[in-house]
Enzyme design. Structure first.
Site, PDB file in Angstrom:
ATOM      1  N   TYR A  61       0.880  -1.166   0.000  1.00 58.84           N
ATOM      2  CA  TYR A  61       0.000   0.000   0.000  1.00 58.84           C
ATOM      3  C   TYR A  61       0.905   1.199   0.000  1.00 58.84           C
ATOM      4  O   TYR A  61       1.659   1.402   0.952  1.00 58.84           O
ATOM      5  CB  TYR A  61      -0.872   0.033   1.259  1.00 58.84           C
ATOM      6  CG  TYR A  61      -2.069  -0.854   1.180  1.00 58.84           C
ATOM      7  CD1 TYR A  61      -1.925  -2.240   1.199  1.00 58.84           C
ATOM      8  CD2 TYR A  61      -3.344  -0.322   1.082  1.00 58.84           C
ATOM      9  CE1 TYR A  61      -3.032  -3.061   1.125  1.00 58.84           C
ATOM     10  CE2 TYR A  61      -4.449  -1.149   1.014  1.00 58.84           C
ATOM     11  CZ  TYR A  61      -4.291  -2.509   1.031  1.00 58.84           C
ATOM     12  OH  TYR A  61      -5.394  -3.325   0.951  1.00 58.84           O
ATOM     13  N   HIS A 105      -4.643  -2.897  -7.565  1.00 60.87           N
ATOM     14  CA  HIS A 105      -5.891  -3.503  -7.121  1.00 60.87           C
ATOM     15  C   HIS A 105      -6.947  -2.534  -6.678  1.00 60.87           C
ATOM     16  O   HIS A 105      -8.107  -2.671  -7.002  1.00 60.87           O
ATOM     17  CB  HIS A 105      -5.634  -4.537  -6.036  1.00 60.87           C
ATOM     18  CG  HIS A 105      -5.786  -5.892  -6.567  1.00 60.87           C
ATOM     19  ND1 HIS A 105      -6.948  -6.585  -6.457  1.00 60.87           N
ATOM     20  CD2 HIS A 105      -4.941  -6.625  -7.304  1.00 60.87           C
ATOM     21  CE1 HIS A 105      -6.800  -7.726  -7.082  1.00 60.87           C
ATOM     22  NE2 HIS A 105      -5.591  -7.766  -7.608  1.00 60.87           N
ATOM     23  N   HIS A 106      -6.565  -1.570  -5.874  1.00 64.04           N
ATOM     24  CA  HIS A 106      -7.508  -0.508  -5.647  1.00 64.04           C
ATOM     25  C   HIS A 106      -6.794   0.775  -5.283  1.00 64.04           C
ATOM     26  O   HIS A 106      -5.617   0.768  -4.919  1.00 64.04           O
ATOM     27  CB  HIS A 106      -8.599  -0.883  -4.645  1.00 64.04           C
ATOM     28  CG  HIS A 106      -8.152  -1.017  -3.224  1.00 64.04           C
ATOM     29  ND1 HIS A 106      -8.079  -2.222  -2.592  1.00 64.04           N
ATOM     30  CD2 HIS A 106      -7.777  -0.086  -2.325  1.00 64.04           C
ATOM     31  CE1 HIS A 106      -7.669  -2.032  -1.353  1.00 64.04           C
ATOM     32  NE2 HIS A 106      -7.475  -0.745  -1.162  1.00 64.04           N
ATOM     33  N   HIS A 110      -3.104   0.311  -3.757  1.00 63.53           N
ATOM     34  CA  HIS A 110      -2.826  -1.054  -3.306  1.00 63.53           C
ATOM     35  C   HIS A 110      -2.302  -1.865  -4.491  1.00 63.53           C
ATOM     36  O   HIS A 110      -3.015  -2.074  -5.467  1.00 63.53           O
ATOM     37  CB  HIS A 110      -4.127  -1.682  -2.770  1.00 63.53           C
ATOM     38  CG  HIS A 110      -4.014  -3.143  -2.452  1.00 63.53           C
ATOM     39  ND1 HIS A 110      -5.105  -3.933  -2.203  1.00 63.53           N
ATOM     40  CD2 HIS A 110      -2.940  -3.949  -2.348  1.00 63.53           C
ATOM     41  CE1 HIS A 110      -4.701  -5.177  -1.954  1.00 63.53           C
ATOM     42  NE2 HIS A 110      -3.395  -5.202  -2.050  1.00 63.53           N
ATOM     43  N   HIS A 143     -16.699  -3.236  -0.629  1.00 61.68           N
ATOM     44  CA  HIS A 143     -15.314  -3.703  -0.723  1.00 61.68           C
ATOM     45  C   HIS A 143     -14.992  -4.825   0.254  1.00 61.68           C
ATOM     46  O   HIS A 143     -14.995  -4.643   1.461  1.00 61.68           O
ATOM     47  CB  HIS A 143     -14.352  -2.532  -0.516  1.00 61.68           C
ATOM     48  CG  HIS A 143     -12.929  -2.877  -0.800  1.00 61.68           C
ATOM     49  ND1 HIS A 143     -12.488  -3.181  -2.068  1.00 61.68           N
ATOM     50  CD2 HIS A 143     -11.854  -2.998  -0.005  1.00 61.68           C
ATOM     51  CE1 HIS A 143     -11.206  -3.467  -2.024  1.00 61.68           C
ATOM     52  NE2 HIS A 143     -10.784  -3.355  -0.780  1.00 61.68           N
ATOM     53  N   HIS A 171     -12.366  -8.671   0.147  1.00 61.01           N
ATOM     54  CA  HIS A 171     -11.286  -9.268  -0.641  1.00 61.01           C
ATOM     55  C   HIS A 171     -11.704 -10.632  -1.198  1.00 61.01           C
ATOM     56  O   HIS A 171     -12.896 -10.862  -1.423  1.00 61.01           O
ATOM     57  CB  HIS A 171     -10.011  -9.317   0.185  1.00 61.01           C
ATOM     58  CG  HIS A 171      -9.361  -7.969   0.349  1.00 61.01           C
ATOM     59  ND1 HIS A 171      -8.298  -7.734   1.178  1.00 61.01           N
ATOM     60  CD2 HIS A 171      -9.646  -6.780  -0.236  1.00 61.01           C
ATOM     61  CE1 HIS A 171      -7.947  -6.451   1.104  1.00 61.01           C
ATOM     62  NE2 HIS A 171      -8.752  -5.852   0.255  1.00 61.01           N
ATOM     63  N   MET A 223     -11.539  -7.660   4.248  1.00 61.81           N
ATOM     64  CA  MET A 223     -12.121  -6.383   4.632  1.00 61.81           C
ATOM     65  C   MET A 223     -13.643  -6.520   4.517  1.00 61.81           C
ATOM     66  O   MET A 223     -14.137  -7.463   3.896  1.00 61.81           O
ATOM     67  CB  MET A 223     -11.658  -5.266   3.705  1.00 61.81           C
ATOM     68  CG  MET A 223     -10.195  -4.935   3.818  1.00 61.81           C
ATOM     69  SD  MET A 223      -9.819  -3.413   2.950  1.00 61.81           S
ATOM     70  CE  MET A 223      -8.043  -3.336   3.220  1.00 61.81           C
TER      71      MET A 223
END
Ligand SMILES: *[C@@H]1O[C@H](CO)[C@@H](O)[C@H](O)[C@H]1NC(C)=O
Ligand SMILES: *[C@@H]1O[C@H](CO)[C@@H](O)[C@H](O)[C@H]1NC(C)=O
Ligand SMILES: *[C@@H]1O[C@H](CO)[C@@H](O)[C@H](O)[C@H]1NC(C)=O
Ligand SMILES: *[C@@H]1O[C@H](CO)[C@@H](O)[C@H](O)[C@H]1NC(C)=O
Ligand SMILES: *[C@@H]1O[C@H](CO)[C@@H](O)[C@H](O)[C@H]1NC(C)=O
Ligand SMILES: *[C@@H]1O[C@H](CO)[C@@H](O)[C@H](O)[C@H]1NC(C)=O
Length: 706
Positions: A213, A245-246, A324, A402, A404, A477
């Protein structure tokens, strides 16, 4: 007849409506360069138009998991010789040729074939009530599967070439969602939309890390007056497609933002929430943009804009971009990914805001292994909405859910005066690879005193070890980013299981060499200078027994509770990113060796979690229920990082009128329950039938059942 012959086939269904041809297609997706799907949803049904470069058949299916298994399939073709159009409603049980449904539920509207393309229009109800072979469609994620056949099926009713040579693929979409395409049209008389690119600059992603991150501070270009952000699009470095990824863009809110953040403009950035990240950056916690893999960006509805700069003073506005990266095979890659923010001085009617609702990111958010489905809850209390929302309440425009890789089902539940309303968003087909914002067809009002429960259903059937909350995609998450208006100063409303509760639910009362305060320190990141170190370095301390807390739903010793609250007050609830060799969640828990009770003595917590017999459904349901309906430590956080009130331990409300979840439909009872959903109804019955507190002995006994 094939070449050059244009067939225009207006099928019987023409009588259906002059509307069909005239109305615009509001949604579209290109499934392949040779296959474009358009659609138009309304309350009761959805109409499709396929334009495909083939003179053979076209197939469109709705699949629970993206493959052919249990897919609901529609096949269409125009006979090259007779010009006759065919449509069939089929189903597939596996990777074999589809079978025709006993009940046909697709209505052909128009079919045409020109020299190169097949163009077909058709319609079906969201819920056809064919419980055997059709999938109920709606707001939830749908995995479309598609196919292009080179030839028409050999005989009218047998699509035997389905499994032959063809192009095919799959793509997740939301079919029933508000369209934002309209606004592109009236662009002429509008002030130009400007954009600002916020992106990494040749960031080095080291090869020794599979999750990273990265956070970096940016300053908004000078604006002489208030502007509205009206949308964003992702800028993905083509070299790292699939690894980004985000991304979340946070606004940094502080009365002295300029003096605080100006110095960081040239800062290369830091691993987010790690000891290396300057603590000033923790004031950057109001998400403005949340992008995740699969999303093509978002445009806000025409009456809402996110304010970028305020009228009163041309302010310096700072943002933090969090990216991320996830890729175990990175080889010292370089990255320039980020976000393009679209903004305009032509202000919209309302200032919007974004708040986070869900579960604190912590290893205490634990999901056992071997679960077909396991639900957790994050709670936003009435006290938080009472204090933070305006008298008029707020209206929700869109939500990004959100979770995973283990995430399967997500529901943002909505409770008013103990009565459960329709969920704000619900998706039992959550697709980690498709996290486009869900624009609500009808805005939902959240009033003062309303409660929210972010419920996440996970599947860990093939995992052999427990999964913990955390930042890596292998960790979990449970969050919703809620876009609403009018703006308030609320940034987040979320909860976690209190540390004492966590251990007591697992039947553990005391550890060797480690008292509660120390464990909290490690798990809660309350003290940056004493961040987790490998446990071997920790000097032994007298084993202070835990407060004697009853299990699952009992009270917590007040003093201990106060301590926990103190510890939590001045910190982020986030646990530490496993950077630079720091221990990860499993590492922390693995270092805790149980002293009491005797029957678990000398196990580590991780051993203990592994040793429990999670395939035992009764045990799993009890633990799930104890966490879900047990204590929640609630955080009601403002944009400036302050808490609206001290974190408070509460249990979920008693819901007197559970919402009848799905199907306001008129169909006879649908086959079986929805897979894996822990419905409020179940929750209540669980509560009454096995609402007894979980005792150590009970767990012990249960764990011996197998
Ligand atoms: C699209 O169709 C054309 C003509 O059939 C074919 O040559 C081409 O390979 C197809 N493209 C893709 C990406 O499938
Ligand atoms: C939805 O569209 C279909 C076909 O276009 C039409 O027949 C139907 O009446 C519409 N339903 C509603 C509720 O608007
Ligand atoms: C056939 O239809 C396709 C899709 O609508 C269109 O792009 C193409 O130009 C048409 N071809 C001819 C020869 O009309
Ligand atoms: C679990 O593993 C089995 C056997 O390898 C596989 O068939 C199945 O699809 C897996 N399930 C999930 C949900 O990954
Ligand atoms: C745990 O380990 C200690 C020594 O480290 C030993 O004395 C004790 O008997 C062990 N307890 C159990 C239940 O095995
Ligand atoms: C829910 O009801 C139970 C039993 O009636 C009660 O003990 C509990 O305190 C109630 N919980 C809340 C949050 O009101």
């Amino acid at each position: 007849m094939r070449n050059g012959v244009r067939l225009l086939l207006l099928v019987a269904a023409m009588c259906l409506g002059a509307g069909v041809g005239a109305t615009e297609w509001t949604h579209a997706v290109q499934l392949s360069p040779n296959y474009t799907l358009h659609w138009r949803p309304n309350e009761s049904s959805v109409s499709f138009k396929i334009e495909a470069r083939t003179l053979g058949f076209v197939g469109l299916g709705f699949s629970p998991k993206g493959g052919m298994a249990n897919a609901d399939i529609i096949l269409l073709w125009v006979d090259d010789y007779t010009g006759e159009a065919h449509v069939g409603d089929y189903y597939a049980t596996g990777n074999a040729k589809p079978r025709r449904d006993e009940i046909q539920n697709v209505e052909l509207l128009e079919a045409e074939q020109n020299g190169t393309h097949t163009i077909v229009k058709f319609r079906r109800e969201w819920e056809t009530c064919d419980q055997l072979h059709d999938m109920a469609l709606g707001e939830e994620t749908v995995r479309l599967i598609w196919a292009l056949g080179q030839k028409d099926p050999a005989n009218g009713h047998d699509p035997s070439v389905w499994h032959g040579k063809q192009m095919r693929g799959t793509k997740s979409v939301y079919l029933k969602t508000a369209s934002l395409q309209k606004k592109k049209k009236r662009a002429n008389h509008q002030k130009p939309v400007r954009f600002w690119d916020v992106k990494m600059s040749n960031l080095l992603i080291p090869d020794n890390m599979d999750t990273r991150y990265w956070c970096k501070i940016f300053k908004l270009p000078y604006l002489d007056k208030k502007h509205h952000m009206i949308g964003y699009s992702p800028l993905i470095d083509p070299r790292n497609k699939g690894s980004v990824h985000h991304m979340i863009l946070y606004e940094c809110v502080h009365s002295r933002a300029h003096s605080m953040f100006a110095r960081y403009i040239a800062h290369e950035g830091a691993a987010c929430y790690s000891p290396k990240m300057p603590s000033d950056w923790e004031h950057c916690l109001t998400p403005i943009v949340t992008w995740a893999i699969g999303s093509e960006g978002e445009l806000l509805p025409e009456h809402v804009g996110l304010p970028l700069s305020y009228t009163d003073y041309p302010s310096d506005t700072y943002f933090m971009l969090e990216v991320h990266y996830d890729n175990p095979t990175f080889k010292n890659a370089r990255d320039n990914s980020g976000i393009r923010v679209h903004f305009t001085e032509e202000l919209r009617e309302y200032d919007g805001g974004v708040m986070t609702v869900g579960t604190t990111i912590t290893p205490l958010h634990m999901i056992p292994p071997r679960q077909e489905s396991y639900a957790t809850a994050g709670y936003c209390s009435d006290e938080c909405t009472s204090q933070m929302l305006p008298d008029t309440g707020i209206k929700v425009v869109s939500v990004v859910l959100h979770a995973h890789l283990a995430g399967r089902a997500m529901t943002l539940r909505h409770i008013r005066n103990g009565k459960e309303l329709a969920p704000i968003v619900k998706d039992s087909h959550y697709d980690f690879n498709y996290q486009q914002a869900r624009v609500l067809s009808n805005e939902v009002q959240i009033e003062q005193g309303d409660e929210l429960i972010m419920e996440c259903g996970y599947q860990t059937i093939n995992r052999t070890e427990p999964t913990f909350g955390g930042y890596s995609t292998k960790e979990e998450m449970c969050l919703a980013f809620v876009l609403y208006y009018p703006q308030t100063s609320l940034a987040g409303c979320y909860s976690m299981t209190p540390v004492e509760s966590f251990f007591s639910i697992l039947g553990v009362s005391e550890f060797y060499d480690m008292d509660m305060a120390k464990i909290k320190k490690m798990l809660l990141h309350n003290d940056k200078d004493s961040r987790p170190k490998p446990l071997v370095d920790t000097p032994p301390a007298p084993g202070t027994p835990f407060p004697d807390s009853p299990l699952g739903g009992g009270h917590i010793n007040d003093e201990a509770n106060q301590k926990a609250i103190q510890a939590l007050l001045n910190m982020k609830e986030f646990t530490i990113e496993p950077v630079d060799g720091a221990v990860d969640a499993a590492g922390i828990l693995d270092g805790l060796r149980i002293r009491l009770p005797y029957e678990f003595q000398n196990r580590t917590i991780l051993d203990h979690l592994q040793a429990l017999s999670w395939t035992d459904k009764l045990l799993a349901r009890k633990v799930e229920d104890a966490f879900y309906h047990g204590q929640h430590l609630i955080f009601c956080r403002r944009k400036d990082d302050s808490l609206a009130f001290l974190p408070k331990v509460q249990t979920l409300p008693n819901i007197t009128h559970p919402h009848q979840t799905l199907e306001k439909s008129n169909c006879p009872v649908r086959r079986g329950a929805q897979l894996g959903m822990y419905s409020p109804n179940n929750a209540n019955s669980l509560k009454t039938t096995i609402g007894v507190p979980l005792t150590i002995t009970m767990i012990h006994i249960l764990s011996k059942l197998h």
